[in-house]
Write an enzyme that holds these catalytic residues in place. Structure first.
Site, PDB file in Angstrom:
ATOM      1  N   GLU A  62      -1.211  -7.139   7.800  1.00  6.06           N
ATOM      2  CA  GLU A  62      -0.966  -7.398   6.388  1.00  6.06           C
ATOM      3  C   GLU A  62      -0.308  -8.759   6.148  1.00  6.06           C
ATOM      4  OE1 GLU A  62      -1.561  -5.343   3.644  1.00  6.06           O
ATOM      5  OE2 GLU A  62      -2.703  -4.002   4.948  1.00  6.06           O
ATOM      6  N   ASP A  80      -7.988  -9.672  -4.409  1.00  8.31           N
ATOM      7  CA  ASP A  80      -8.780  -8.488  -4.050  1.00  8.31           C
ATOM      8  C   ASP A  80      -8.991  -7.551  -5.232  1.00  8.31           C
ATOM      9  OD1 ASP A  80      -6.237  -7.478  -4.341  1.00  8.31           O
ATOM     10  OD2 ASP A  80      -6.196  -6.422  -2.420  1.00  8.31           O
ATOM     11  N   THR A  85       0.076  -8.195  -4.838  1.00  6.90           N
ATOM     12  CA  THR A  85       0.343  -7.399  -3.644  1.00  6.90           C
ATOM     13  C   THR A  85       1.713  -7.816  -3.130  1.00  6.90           C
ATOM     14  OG1 THR A  85      -1.982  -7.190  -3.044  1.00  6.90           O
ATOM     15  CG2 THR A  85      -0.383  -6.911  -1.283  1.00  6.90           C
TER      16      THR A  85
END
Length: 277
Positions: A62, A80, A85
């Site tokens: 990640e 995305d 995020t």
């Protein structure tokens, strides 16, 4: 998952009666030997040392780093379709888990620096919009990340939503540490909703090909089937189409027969090499 080794069963009642009649002292060496040879309980992914390995493995994929605790302050839009995020597990403004996290933090610490964004987070849930969040949300997230209460909230939400359900299902399926981790990594990326690429449906896809140990199947065969299904799910979305976190990490451990994720561990993600000694 983990097959918990139980101590060797003691004598039956009739055996106890026999020993009582013939002299318990004569049986003492036998009982001691039974206790001495009982195998220790196997560890699961929720063992603290194994959990630390899991956090590092996910962080390598990640965040391209083994320093997972440095990721409390991480935040960006990676393009995305999930908005921002952020954090140690990739909480997203577009998928609801970031909203739940900030709500938990605000319940525990009213008036924190992120509390004022709750209305905006509710509005953008399900979209990639930054409406009501820009321009200061990333700066305020990083400020909140210095607060141990926010760090603990991230830990708790990670465990509640992702880690604990994955480990619980892994144990139910009779999987050891690697299998539990494969479940965890899948639920982190795909969530556990009802869409075809969610964790539960990846697992269902695998079950059409092989049985897990709890159903009498071979663990390695089942894990290969699960990873096949996971790769299929990743390839359904361009943002996740690089499958190296499976191909050059989890598959490597599986081929090596390291079903308990025992160090040393060597793997690659996105071409970068990592090592846990």
């Amino acid at each position: 998952m983990v097959h918990i080794s139980r101590p060797v069963d003691g004598p039956t009642p009739s055996r106890r009666l026999f020993l009582a009649l013939t002299g318990a002292l004569a049986a003492a060496p036998l009982l001691a030997a039974q206790r001495a040879t009982a195998a220790p309980a196997a560890k699961g992914l929720d063992d603290p040392a194994k959990k630390e390995i899991a956090m590092k493995l996910v962080s390598s994929a990640e965040n391209s780093s083994l320093d997972w605790k440095a990721q409390y302050q991480y935040i960006e839009d990676i393009g995305d379709g999930r908005g921002y995020t952020a954090g140690i597990i990739g909480f997203c403004s577009g998928t609801g888990d970031m909203l739940d996290l900030v709500q938990l933090y605000s319940d525990r610490k009213p008036g924190n620096v992120l509390a004022k964004y709750l209305p905006a987070l509710r509005e953008v849930d399900g979209t990639d919009s930054h409406s009501g969040l820009d321009p200061n949300y990333p700066k305020d997230w990083r400020k909140a990340a210095q607060d141990t209460a926010f760090q603990q909230a991230q830990n708790d939400e990670r465990d509640r939503v992702y880690f604990n359900p994955a480990v619980r299902q892994g144990k139910t399926d009779g999987l050891r540490v690697l299998g539990q981790f494969a479940y965890y990594d899948a639920i982190v990326m795909h969530g556990d909703g009802t869409d075809p690429t969610s964790f539960r449906n990846i697992r269902k896809r695998a079950l059409t090909k092989a049985k897990p140990p709890a159903q009498g199947g071979a663990e390695t065969t089942y894990l290969n089937a699960f990873l096949d299904a996971r790769v299929w799910a990743m390839k359904q979305e361009e943002a996740h189409s690089d499958t190296s976190r499976v191909d050059t990490a989890q598959r490597v451990f599986l081929r090596n027969g390291n079903l308990d994720l025992d160090p040393p561990l060597d793997w690659k993600v996105y071409g970068d090499s990592y090592h846990i000694g």
